[in-house]
Design a protein around this motif. Structure first.
Motif, PDB file in Angstrom:
ATOM      1  N   THR A   6       0.838  -1.180   0.000  1.00 15.88           N
ATOM      2  CA  THR A   6       0.000   0.000   0.000  1.00 15.88           C
ATOM      3  C   THR A   6       0.881   1.241   0.000  1.00 15.88           C
ATOM      4  OG1 THR A   6      -0.115  -0.002   2.421  1.00 15.88           O
ATOM      5  CG2 THR A   6      -1.883  -1.149   1.225  1.00 15.88           C
ATOM      6  N   TYR A   7       0.286   2.342  -0.439  1.00 18.38           N
ATOM      7  CA  TYR A   7       0.983   3.616  -0.486  1.00 18.38           C
ATOM      8  C   TYR A   7       0.130   4.650   0.231  1.00 18.38           C
ATOM      9  CZ  TYR A   7       3.633   1.331  -4.196  1.00 18.38           C
ATOM     10  OH  TYR A   7       4.389   0.452  -4.914  1.00 18.38           O
ATOM     11  N   ALA A   8       0.796   5.484   1.003  1.00 12.89           N
ATOM     12  CA  ALA A   8       0.096   6.529   1.729  1.00 12.89           C
ATOM     13  C   ALA A   8      -0.202   7.688   0.789  1.00 12.89           C
ATOM     14  CB  ALA A   8       0.949   7.009   2.904  1.00 12.89           C
ATOM     15  N   PHE A   9      -1.451   8.156   0.805  1.00  8.93           N
ATOM     16  CA  PHE A   9      -1.831   9.283  -0.036  1.00  8.93           C
ATOM     17  C   PHE A   9      -1.324  10.583   0.576  1.00  8.93           C
ATOM     18  CE2 PHE A   9      -4.397   7.345  -3.208  1.00  8.93           C
ATOM     19  CZ  PHE A   9      -5.003   6.252  -2.633  1.00  8.93           C
ATOM     20  N   ASP A  10      -0.967  11.526  -0.312  1.00  9.22           N
ATOM     21  CA  ASP A  10      -0.588  12.856   0.171  1.00  9.22           C
ATOM     22  C   ASP A  10      -1.773  13.547   0.841  1.00  9.22           C
ATOM     23  OD1 ASP A  10       1.992  12.584  -0.707  1.00  9.22           O
ATOM     24  OD2 ASP A  10       1.609  13.486  -2.662  1.00  9.22           O
ATOM     25  N   ILE A  11      -2.988  13.249   0.366  1.00  5.35           N
ATOM     26  CA  ILE A  11      -4.219  13.818   0.932  1.00  5.35           C
ATOM     27  C   ILE A  11      -4.936  12.686   1.660  1.00  5.35           C
ATOM     28  CG2 ILE A  11      -6.356  15.056   0.431  1.00  5.35           C
ATOM     29  CD1 ILE A  11      -5.045  15.950  -2.193  1.00  5.35           C
ATOM     30  N   ALA A  12      -4.951  12.740   2.967  1.00  2.51           N
ATOM     31  CA  ALA A  12      -5.495  11.633   3.758  1.00  2.51           C
ATOM     32  C   ALA A  12      -7.020  11.552   3.673  1.00  2.51           C
ATOM     33  CB  ALA A  12      -5.057  11.768   5.213  1.00  2.51           C
ATOM     34  N   ASP A  13      -7.697  12.682   3.618  1.00  4.86           N
ATOM     35  CA  ASP A  13      -9.157  12.711   3.604  1.00  4.86           C
ATOM     36  C   ASP A  13      -9.652  12.232   2.242  1.00  4.86           C
ATOM     37  OD1 ASP A  13     -11.859  13.220   3.825  1.00  4.86           O
ATOM     38  OD2 ASP A  13     -11.594  15.195   4.746  1.00  4.86           O
ATOM     39  N   ILE A  14     -10.442  11.161   2.232  1.00  9.66           N
ATOM     40  CA  ILE A  14     -10.910  10.601   0.970  1.00  9.66           C
ATOM     41  C   ILE A  14     -11.860  11.551   0.249  1.00  9.66           C
ATOM     42  CG2 ILE A  14     -12.838   9.394   2.067  1.00  9.66           C
ATOM     43  CD1 ILE A  14     -12.480   7.165   0.043  1.00  9.66           C
ATOM     44  N   ARG A  15     -12.621  12.363   0.994  1.00  6.75           N
ATOM     45  CA  ARG A  15     -13.534  13.294   0.342  1.00  6.75           C
ATOM     46  C   ARG A  15     -12.776  14.369  -0.427  1.00  6.75           C
ATOM     47  NH1 ARG A  15     -16.884  14.995   5.517  1.00  6.75           N
ATOM     48  NH2 ARG A  15     -14.728  14.970   6.273  1.00  6.75           N
ATOM     49  N   LEU A  16     -11.748  14.933   0.202  1.00  6.85           N
ATOM     50  CA  LEU A  16     -10.938  15.941  -0.481  1.00  6.85           C
ATOM     51  C   LEU A  16     -10.170  15.325  -1.647  1.00  6.85           C
ATOM     52  CD1 LEU A  16      -9.511  17.873   2.606  1.00  6.85           C
ATOM     53  CD2 LEU A  16     -11.456  18.486   1.164  1.00  6.85           C
ATOM     54  N   ARG A  17      -9.688  14.096  -1.459  1.00  4.47           N
ATOM     55  CA  ARG A  17      -8.902  13.442  -2.502  1.00  4.47           C
ATOM     56  C   ARG A  17      -9.758  13.149  -3.727  1.00  4.47           C
ATOM     57  NH1 ARG A  17      -7.099   9.649   0.518  1.00  4.47           N
ATOM     58  NH2 ARG A  17      -8.365   7.902  -0.186  1.00  4.47           N
ATOM     59  N   ARG A  18     -10.946  12.643  -3.527  1.00  2.73           N
ATOM     60  CA  ARG A  18     -11.791  12.298  -4.670  1.00  2.73           C
ATOM     61  C   ARG A  18     -12.412  13.548  -5.295  1.00  2.73           C
ATOM     62  NH1 ARG A  18     -14.504   6.342  -4.002  1.00  2.73           N
ATOM     63  NH2 ARG A  18     -12.552   5.282  -3.443  1.00  2.73           N
ATOM     64  N   ARG A  19     -12.634  14.574  -4.515  1.00  2.87           N
ATOM     65  CA  ARG A  19     -13.087  15.830  -5.115  1.00  2.87           C
ATOM     66  C   ARG A  19     -11.997  16.408  -6.022  1.00  2.87           C
ATOM     67  NH1 ARG A  19     -14.611  20.712  -1.180  1.00  2.87           N
ATOM     68  NH2 ARG A  19     -12.331  20.704  -0.999  1.00  2.87           N
ATOM     69  N   LEU A  20     -10.736  16.265  -5.594  1.00  2.71           N
ATOM     70  CA  LEU A  20      -9.624  16.696  -6.438  1.00  2.71           C
ATOM     71  C   LEU A  20      -9.592  15.897  -7.732  1.00  2.71           C
ATOM     72  CD1 LEU A  20      -6.941  18.262  -6.870  1.00  2.71           C
ATOM     73  CD2 LEU A  20      -5.795  16.409  -5.635  1.00  2.71           C
ATOM     74  N   VAL A  21      -9.799  14.573  -7.647  1.00  3.22           N
ATOM     75  CA  VAL A  21      -9.791  13.728  -8.839  1.00  3.22           C
ATOM     76  C   VAL A  21     -10.922  14.124  -9.782  1.00  3.22           C
ATOM     77  CG1 VAL A  21     -10.117  11.359  -9.654  1.00  3.22           C
ATOM     78  CG2 VAL A  21      -8.646  11.814  -7.687  1.00  3.22           C
ATOM     79  N   GLN A  22     -12.091  14.449  -9.244  1.00  4.67           N
ATOM     80  CA  GLN A  22     -13.204  14.875 -10.086  1.00  4.67           C
ATOM     81  C   GLN A  22     -12.841  16.132 -10.868  1.00  4.67           C
ATOM     82  OE1 GLN A  22     -16.873  15.154  -7.749  1.00  4.67           O
ATOM     83  NE2 GLN A  22     -16.108  13.526  -6.423  1.00  4.67           N
ATOM     84  N   ARG A  23     -12.201  17.095 -10.214  1.00  7.31           N
ATOM     85  CA  ARG A  23     -11.822  18.325 -10.898  1.00  7.31           C
ATOM     86  C   ARG A  23     -10.741  18.075 -11.940  1.00  7.31           C
ATOM     87  NH1 ARG A  23     -11.502  22.615  -5.788  1.00  7.31           N
ATOM     88  NH2 ARG A  23     -13.738  22.625  -5.330  1.00  7.31           N
ATOM     89  N   ILE A  24      -9.799  17.184 -11.618  1.00 10.21           N
ATOM     90  CA  ILE A  24      -8.745  16.858 -12.581  1.00 10.21           C
ATOM     91  C   ILE A  24      -9.357  16.239 -13.832  1.00 10.21           C
ATOM     92  CG2 ILE A  24      -6.738  15.408 -13.010  1.00 10.21           C
ATOM     93  CD1 ILE A  24      -6.067  15.640 -10.032  1.00 10.21           C
ATOM     94  N   TYR A  25     -10.235  15.257 -13.655  1.00 11.00           N
ATOM     95  CA  TYR A  25     -10.833  14.580 -14.802  1.00 11.00           C
ATOM     96  C   TYR A  25     -11.765  15.513 -15.572  1.00 11.00           C
ATOM     97  CZ  TYR A  25      -8.960  10.190 -13.001  1.00 11.00           C
ATOM     98  OH  TYR A  25      -8.124   9.179 -12.581  1.00 11.00           O
ATOM     99  N   GLY A  26     -12.399  16.453 -14.864  1.00 13.83           N
ATOM    100  CA  GLY A  26     -13.217  17.445 -15.563  1.00 13.83           C
ATOM    101  C   GLY A  26     -12.378  18.310 -16.491  1.00 13.83           C
ATOM    102  N   LEU A  27     -11.211  18.745 -16.019  1.00 17.96           N
ATOM    103  CA  LEU A  27     -10.312  19.527 -16.879  1.00 17.96           C
ATOM    104  C   LEU A  27      -9.785  18.679 -18.034  1.00 17.96           C
ATOM    105  CD1 LEU A  27      -8.233  21.602 -14.291  1.00 17.96           C
ATOM    106  CD2 LEU A  27     -10.001  22.424 -15.848  1.00 17.96           C
ATOM    107  N   LEU A  28      -9.530  17.399 -17.784  1.00 12.92           N
ATOM    108  CA  LEU A  28      -9.053  16.528 -18.853  1.00 12.92           C
ATOM    109  C   LEU A  28     -10.121  16.326 -19.927  1.00 12.92           C
ATOM    110  CD1 LEU A  28      -7.078  13.775 -16.892  1.00 12.92           C
ATOM    111  CD2 LEU A  28      -6.181  15.747 -18.121  1.00 12.92           C
ATOM    112  N   VAL A  29     -11.387  16.282 -19.536  1.00 12.17           N
ATOM    113  CA  VAL A  29     -12.473  16.181 -20.516  1.00 12.17           C
ATOM    114  C   VAL A  29     -12.479  17.411 -21.417  1.00 12.17           C
ATOM    115  CG1 VAL A  29     -14.982  16.152 -20.788  1.00 12.17           C
ATOM    116  CG2 VAL A  29     -13.902  14.639 -19.136  1.00 12.17           C
ATOM    117  N   LEU A  30     -12.283  18.585 -20.823  1.00 13.99           N
ATOM    118  CA  LEU A  30     -12.214  19.818 -21.630  1.00 13.99           C
ATOM    119  C   LEU A  30     -10.994  19.793 -22.547  1.00 13.99           C
ATOM    120  CD1 LEU A  30     -13.190  22.498 -18.949  1.00 13.99           C
ATOM    121  CD2 LEU A  30     -14.640  21.462 -20.712  1.00 13.99           C
TER     122      LEU A  30
END
Length: 265
Positions: A31-55
Motif C-alpha cells: 500500500t501507499y500513503a496518499f498525500d491527501i489523507a481525507d478521501i472526500r478531499l482526494r476524490r473531489r480533487l480527482v473529479q476536478r482533474i478529470y473534468g479539466l481533462l475532458v475539456l
C-alpha cells in the motif's frame, strides 16, 4: 498445568512465526500513503482533474476539423517531429516542476499541455485515416473520463486501477455495440487506443496522489495536477522501455558475462 499451557502457547507462537517466515516476499498487499489523507478531499480533487481533462480532449475536435479540411503534408514525419518535441518539453517540465505550481504559470502550462496533446492526438488520428468517423476517438475518451469522474464521486467503494479499467472497457464496449448495430464496427476498432490513454490517466493519478512522483499535491491544486498528467508521460514511457526492453538487454549482458566466468565442470 500452567507449565503445559505456557509450553503450548510458546509452540503456537513459534509455529506462527515460522509460517510467517515461510511466506514469499511480496505476499502482503503493498500500500501507499496518499498525500491527501481525507478521501472526500482526494476524490473531489480527482473529479476536478478529470473534468479539466475532458475539456482538454474536447479541444481535439476543432483541430480534427481543420486537419480534415486541410490535411498536412508528410503526416508520418510531422507526427514523429511533434512527438519528439513534446517529449523534450514534457521532460523539461517534469524535471523543473516547482515554478509551474503557482499562478499564472500553472494555467500557462495547462494551456500548453492542452494544445500539445490535442495536436498530437489529431496528427495521430489523421495519420491513421482521413474520415469523419475519427471524431469517435475523442468522444469515446471523453465518455470514459466522465464515467471515471462519476465513479470517483462516491466514497463507499474503493477506486482501484482494476475497477477503473473495468469502467473504461465497459464504456468502450457500449460504443462498440452501438457501432456494431450501425455497421461501423471496423471504424470503431481504430479508436481502441483511447482505452490505453484513459488507463494512463488512471495510472498517473495513482502515481501523483501517492507521492511516487514527489509532487506533494494539495487538495486545491487541481490545475497543477491536470497539467502534470501529460507532463508525466516521458516518465511512464521510460518505465515501460526499461521494463520491456532495457531489462532484457541487461539480463542478456549478465548471461553472456557469466559464460566467460562459469566453469562447466
Amino acid at each position: 498445568m500452567d507449565t503445559a499451557i505456557i509450553a503450548e502457547k510458546s509452540t503456537i507462537q513459534e509455529t506462527a512465526i515460522q509460517c510467517e517466515l515461510l511466506l514469499p516476499h511480496g505476499h502482503h498487499r503493498k500500500t501507499y500513503a496518499f498525500d491527501i489523507a481525507d478521501i472526500r478531499l482526494r476524490r473531489r480533487l480527482v473529479q476536478r482533474i478529470y473534468g479539466l481533462l475532458v475539456l482538454q480532449v474536447a479541444c481535439t475536435m476543432p483541430w480534427l476539423r481543420i486537419m480534415l479540411e486541410y490535411p498536412p503534408p508528410y503526416p508520418a514525419a510531422i507526427v514523429l517531429f511533434f512527438y519528439l518535441m513534446t517529449m523534450f518539453l514534457y521532460t523539461c517540465f517534469y524535471v523543473w516542476r516547482d515554478w509551474r505550481r503557482r499562478a499564472p504559470y500553472n494555467y500557462l502550462v495547462l494551456l500548453l499541455g492542452t494544445a500539445l496533446s490535442s495536436l498530437n492526438r489529431s496528427f495521430y488520428l489523421i495519420y491513421v485515416a482521413k474520415a469523419h468517423w475519427l471524431y469517435a476517438y475523442p468522444i469515446i475518451l471523453m465518455a470514459e473520463l466522465l464515467a471515471l469522474m462519476l465513479y470517483s464521486a462516491q466514497e463507499r467503494y474503493r477506486f482501484t486501477q482494476a475497477r477503473g479499467i473495468f469502467i473504461i472497457l465497459l464504456v468502450f464496449g457500449m460504443f462498440t455495440l452501438m457501432a456494431y448495430r450501425l455497421d461501423l464496427l471496423f471504424q470503431i476498432v481504430y479508436s481502441m487506443a483511447c482505452t490505453i490513454e484513459a488507463w494512463y490517466v488512471l495510472y498517473d493519478t495513482h502515481f501523483m496522489l501517492c507521492g511516487r512522483h514527489g509532487y506533494n499535491i494539495g487538495d486545491a491544486e487541481y490545475v497543477y495536477a491536470a497539467g502534470s498528467i501529460h507532463i508525466d508521460l516521458p516518465k511512464c514511457v521510460w518505465r515501460l522501455l526499461k521494463m520491456l526492453i532495457l531489462n532484457k538487454f541487461v539480463e542478456t549482458f549478465h548471461l553472456l558475462r557469466e559464460c566467460f566466468k562459469a566453469e562447466v565442470c
